[in-house]
Design a protein around this motif. Structure first.
Motif, mmCIF file in Angstrom:
data_model
loop_
_atom_site.group_PDB
_atom_site.id
_atom_site.type_symbol
_atom_site.label_atom_id
_atom_site.label_comp_id
_atom_site.label_asym_id
_atom_site.label_seq_id
_atom_site.Cartn_x
_atom_site.Cartn_y
_atom_site.Cartn_z
ATOM 1 N N HIS A 104 37.854 43.199 14.385
ATOM 2 C CA HIS A 104 36.757 42.254 14.195
ATOM 3 C C HIS A 104 35.716 42.908 13.301
ATOM 4 C CE1 HIS A 104 33.082 39.974 15.188
ATOM 5 N NE2 HIS A 104 33.936 38.964 15.222
ATOM 6 N N GLU A 105 35.145 42.127 12.416
ATOM 7 C CA GLU A 105 34.185 42.636 11.436
ATOM 8 C C GLU A 105 33.006 43.369 12.081
ATOM 9 O OE1 GLU A 105 31.238 40.226 8.771
ATOM 10 O OE2 GLU A 105 33.231 40.209 7.832
ATOM 11 N N ALA A 106 32.450 42.824 13.152
ATOM 12 C CA ALA A 106 31.272 43.428 13.787
ATOM 13 C C ALA A 106 31.627 44.362 14.943
ATOM 14 C CB ALA A 106 30.324 42.340 14.282
ATOM 15 N N ILE A 107 32.628 44.009 15.732
ATOM 16 C CA ILE A 107 32.978 44.786 16.931
ATOM 17 C C ILE A 107 33.854 45.987 16.585
ATOM 18 C CG2 ILE A 107 34.165 44.706 19.164
ATOM 19 C CD1 ILE A 107 33.287 41.762 19.361
ATOM 20 N N GLY A 108 34.726 45.836 15.617
ATOM 21 C CA GLY A 108 35.638 46.913 15.245
ATOM 22 C C GLY A 108 37.021 46.694 15.836
ATOM 23 N N ASP A 109 37.721 47.785 16.105
ATOM 24 C CA ASP A 109 39.074 47.729 16.662
ATOM 25 C C ASP A 109 39.012 47.635 18.181
ATOM 26 O OD1 ASP A 109 39.948 48.092 14.076
ATOM 27 O OD2 ASP A 109 40.406 50.208 14.331
ATOM 28 N N LEU A 110 39.855 46.786 18.743
ATOM 29 C CA LEU A 110 39.909 46.629 20.196
ATOM 30 C C LEU A 110 41.307 46.179 20.612
ATOM 31 C CD1 LEU A 110 38.488 43.228 21.215
ATOM 32 C CD2 LEU A 110 38.103 44.034 18.912
ATOM 33 N N ASP A 111 41.626 46.401 21.863
ATOM 34 C CA ASP A 111 42.880 45.942 22.453
ATOM 35 C C ASP A 111 42.538 45.012 23.605
ATOM 36 O OD1 ASP A 111 44.433 47.563 20.785
ATOM 37 O OD2 ASP A 111 44.372 49.240 22.185
ATOM 38 N N LEU A 112 43.178 43.825 23.625
ATOM 39 C CA LEU A 112 42.959 42.861 24.699
ATOM 40 C C LEU A 112 44.291 42.336 25.202
ATOM 41 C CD1 LEU A 112 40.004 40.596 23.450
ATOM 42 C CD2 LEU A 112 39.913 42.488 25.072
ATOM 43 N N GLN B 297 52.345 36.608 26.316
ATOM 44 C CA GLN B 297 51.259 37.376 26.921
ATOM 45 C C GLN B 297 51.581 38.856 26.801
ATOM 46 O OE1 GLN B 297 51.024 35.982 30.989
ATOM 47 N NE2 GLN B 297 52.208 37.711 31.716
ATOM 48 N N GLN B 298 50.611 39.595 26.347
ATOM 49 C CA GLN B 298 50.734 41.042 26.219
ATOM 50 C C GLN B 298 49.421 41.598 25.687
ATOM 51 O OE1 GLN B 298 54.009 41.269 23.358
ATOM 52 N NE2 GLN B 298 52.591 41.949 21.785
ATOM 53 N N ILE B 299 49.349 42.911 25.560
ATOM 54 C CA ILE B 299 48.183 43.551 24.963
ATOM 55 C C ILE B 299 48.339 43.500 23.448
ATOM 56 C CG2 ILE B 299 46.900 45.713 24.696
ATOM 57 C CD1 ILE B 299 47.864 46.446 27.541
ATOM 58 N N TYR B 300 47.292 43.020 22.784
ATOM 59 C CA TYR B 300 47.285 42.931 21.324
ATOM 60 C C TYR B 300 46.174 43.802 20.758
ATOM 61 C CZ TYR B 300 50.493 39.015 21.588
ATOM 62 O OH TYR B 300 51.591 38.227 21.826
ATOM 63 N N SER B 301 46.483 44.499 19.694
ATOM 64 C CA SER B 301 45.460 45.207 18.928
ATOM 65 C C SER B 301 44.808 44.192 18.008
ATOM 66 C CB SER B 301 46.091 46.334 18.112
ATOM 67 O OG SER B 301 46.616 47.321 18.971
ATOM 68 N N MET B 302 43.479 44.267 17.955
ATOM 69 C CA MET B 302 42.724 43.300 17.164
ATOM 70 C C MET B 302 41.673 44.039 16.348
ATOM 71 S SD MET B 302 42.195 40.615 20.306
ATOM 72 C CE MET B 302 41.752 39.153 19.391
ATOM 73 N N PHE C 297 38.023 39.615 31.988
ATOM 74 C CA PHE C 297 37.399 40.897 32.316
ATOM 75 C C PHE C 297 36.922 40.839 33.763
ATOM 76 C CE2 PHE C 297 37.258 40.666 27.826
ATOM 77 C CZ PHE C 297 37.188 41.953 27.340
ATOM 78 N N ASN C 298 37.251 41.846 34.539
ATOM 79 C CA ASN C 298 36.826 41.969 35.935
ATOM 80 C C ASN C 298 36.651 43.453 36.174
ATOM 81 O OD1 ASN C 298 36.298 41.700 38.635
ATOM 82 N ND2 ASN C 298 38.417 41.285 39.206
ATOM 83 N N ARG C 299 35.404 43.900 36.225
ATOM 84 C CA ARG C 299 35.206 45.345 36.318
ATOM 85 C C ARG C 299 33.990 45.726 37.160
ATOM 86 N NH1 ARG C 299 34.289 45.849 30.005
ATOM 87 N NH2 ARG C 299 32.483 44.532 29.798
ATOM 88 N N ILE C 300 34.079 46.926 37.682
ATOM 89 C CA ILE C 300 32.991 47.518 38.453
ATOM 90 C C ILE C 300 32.016 48.139 37.451
ATOM 91 C CG2 ILE C 300 32.374 49.279 40.158
ATOM 92 C CD1 ILE C 300 34.021 46.942 41.294
ATOM 93 N N LEU C 301 30.743 47.821 37.587
ATOM 94 C CA LEU C 301 29.722 48.349 36.700
ATOM 95 C C LEU C 301 29.215 49.706 37.143
ATOM 96 C CD1 LEU C 301 27.709 45.078 36.064
ATOM 97 C CD2 LEU C 301 29.388 46.154 34.553
ATOM 98 N N LYS C 302 29.027 49.840 38.451
ATOM 99 C CA LYS C 302 28.591 51.135 38.980
ATOM 100 C C LYS C 302 29.040 51.243 40.430
ATOM 101 C CE LYS C 302 23.950 49.716 40.373
ATOM 102 N NZ LYS C 302 22.547 50.004 40.300
ATOM 103 N N ALA C 303 29.335 52.461 40.841
ATOM 104 C CA ALA C 303 29.768 52.690 42.223
ATOM 105 C C ALA C 303 28.570 52.557 43.158
ATOM 106 C CB ALA C 303 30.370 54.088 42.360
#
Length: 101
Positions: free
Chosen positions: A68-76, A61-66, A94-100
């Motif tokens: 993807h053809e459509a999404i591009g570069d991402l880290d997960l 388990q760790q952060i990986y650089s990835m 993913f667990n995130r606040i959308l708006k305050a």
């Protein structure tokens, strides 16, 4: 510029291949095989992604650089969560606040 990752981006790219670009990994690919909804409201969203890779090795388990053809570069941040005859399954949450409020 970093990509803001959305649930719909992953929904549109189900069952497609992501290439890991971590040092020491040569051509390691993961397929996006599942998207699970979690709690959501106007302020917050939760969802998880399940990827499947070959069963040859289990990545830690760790952060990986990835890439993807459509999404591009991402880290997960990927966590190995299972292994069977089809390969190794990894989860990204993913667990995130959308708006305050």
């Amino acid at each position: 510029m970093p990509v803001y990752l959305t649930k719909s981006m992953f929904q549109e790219n189900m069952n497609t291949r992501f290439q890991l670009t971590a040092p020491g990994l040569e051509q390691y690919a993961l397929d996006l095989v599942e998207l699970a909804d979690g709690y959501a409201n106007a302020r917050q969203e939760q969802f998880s992604l399940m990827f499947r890779g070959s069963g040859e090795r289990i990545l830690p388990q760790q952060i990986y650089s990835m890439k993807h053809e459509a999404i591009g570069d991402l880290d997960l941040f990927l966590v190995p969560v299972g292994r069977d005859e089809r390969g190794v399954t990894y989860e990204a949450v993913f667990n995130r606040i959308l708006k305050a409020s």
